[in-house]
Design an enzyme around this catalytic site. Structure first.
Site, PDB file in Angstrom:
ATOM      1  N   ASP A  13     -27.899  14.704   8.500  1.00 28.51           N
ATOM      2  CA  ASP A  13     -28.719  13.460   7.862  1.00 28.51           C
ATOM      3  C   ASP A  13     -29.302  14.267   6.369  1.00 28.51           C
ATOM      4  O   ASP A  13     -29.087  15.409   6.074  1.00 28.51           O
ATOM      5  CB  ASP A  13     -29.863  13.413   8.760  1.00 28.51           C
ATOM      6  CG  ASP A  13     -31.021  12.548   8.307  1.00 28.51           C
ATOM      7  OD1 ASP A  13     -30.741  11.599   8.118  1.00 28.51           O
ATOM      8  OD2 ASP A  13     -32.141  12.976   8.217  1.00 28.51           O
ATOM      9  N   ASP A  15     -32.467  12.593   4.154  1.00 27.00           N
ATOM     10  CA  ASP A  15     -33.732  12.497   4.077  1.00 27.00           C
ATOM     11  C   ASP A  15     -34.427  13.083   5.305  1.00 27.00           C
ATOM     12  O   ASP A  15     -34.292  12.888   6.303  1.00 27.00           O
ATOM     13  CB  ASP A  15     -34.320  11.392   3.973  1.00 27.00           C
ATOM     14  CG  ASP A  15     -33.834  10.549   2.592  1.00 27.00           C
ATOM     15  OD1 ASP A  15     -34.269  10.869   1.641  1.00 27.00           O
ATOM     16  OD2 ASP A  15     -33.004   9.513   2.883  1.00 27.00           O
ATOM     17  N   ASP A 176     -33.412  15.403  11.728  1.00 27.32           N
ATOM     18  CA  ASP A 176     -34.736  15.694  11.987  1.00 27.32           C
ATOM     19  C   ASP A 176     -35.646  14.472  12.823  1.00 27.32           C
ATOM     20  O   ASP A 176     -36.851  14.894  13.053  1.00 27.32           O
ATOM     21  CB  ASP A 176     -35.520  15.534  10.445  1.00 27.32           C
ATOM     22  CG  ASP A 176     -35.347  14.383   9.774  1.00 27.32           C
ATOM     23  OD1 ASP A 176     -34.408  13.600   9.579  1.00 27.32           O
ATOM     24  OD2 ASP A 176     -36.500  13.706   9.222  1.00 27.32           O
TER      25      ASP A 176
END
Length: 228
Positions: A13, A15, A176
């Site tokens: 991922d 961001d 995240d």
């Protein structure tokens, strides 16, 4: 601890996992609000709201909360302002998290094939990856508008697995947020999460990923060398 299998590829991922983009997003949110004649929201609030694409971020900025919907006319006025601002401020203040560059170098040195899968639109994804100096790390980049669905749908992950010719059960996702965990589970991927990212203020451990790390450099102990 060692991860239970050797991934045939690793998807990561953007961001909240590789890049802290909240400083730029906060600037754009607050400037958008100013142009609308409204008070700024500030970085602590924006950190709670990011992770589901810029449209949802604009919605949350307008409503001042994680859930809810603004007046449609307000949204139609606000979104173009934000998009214009973010196009000019995609990577002005955004930075790699500590350990990211070293972690990516480790994965590449071990021969892992890497892809980036993000919900960020392609017009922002490519400039950001290039600006922070990691675009060439990835063989494949799947942005949020590249396919009909984005995370938490498994579609972007399965698309990448097909591209790499890797069975989903032999693939790993690094993320995240609960969106990353849900996408990975639905796709049949393994999932490792970082502890520091954007998950609307909730501890990512509650989503029960396979492992949680504090920095990408910890992958040195988790993952075996695929070359044996």
């Amino acid at each position: 601890m060692q991860f239970p299998f050797r991934p045939g590829m690793v998807l990561i991922d953007l961001d909240g996992t590789l890049v802290d983009s909240v400083p730029d997003l906060t600037f754009c949110v607050d400037e958008m609000m100013a142009r609308l004649g409204r008070p700024p929201r500030g970085e602590p609030a924006v950190r709670q709201w990011v992770g589901n694409g810029v449209e949802r971020l604009v919605v949350r900025a307008l409503t001042g909360q994680l859930d809810g919907e603004p007046d449609a006319a307000d949204f139609e006025r606000a979104l173009p302002i934000f998009l214009e601002l973010y196009a000019e401020n995609t990577a002005t203040r955004s930075v790699l998290y500590p350990g990211v560059r070293e972690g990516l170098d480790l994965l590449r040195a071990r021969g892992y094939r890497l892809g980036c899968v993000t919900n960020k639109a392609g017009r922002f994804t490519e400039p950001l990856l290039k600006a922070v100096g990691i675009r060439d790390t990835f063989e494949l980049v799947v942005s949020g508008d590249a396919l009909p669905e984005k995370k938490p749908s498994p579609l972007p992950l399965l698309h990448a697995a097909k591209h790499f010719g890797v069975e989903p059960t032999a693939a790993l996702m690094l993320g995240d947020s609960v969106s990353d965990v849900r996408a990975a589970r639905a796709a049949g991927f393994g999932i490792i999460c970082v502890s520091y990212g954007y998950n609307h203020g909730d501890d990512i451990r509650t989503a029960e990923p396979d492992a949680v790390i504090d920095a990408l450099t910890e992958l040195d102990d988790l993952l075996a060398d695929p070359r044996g």
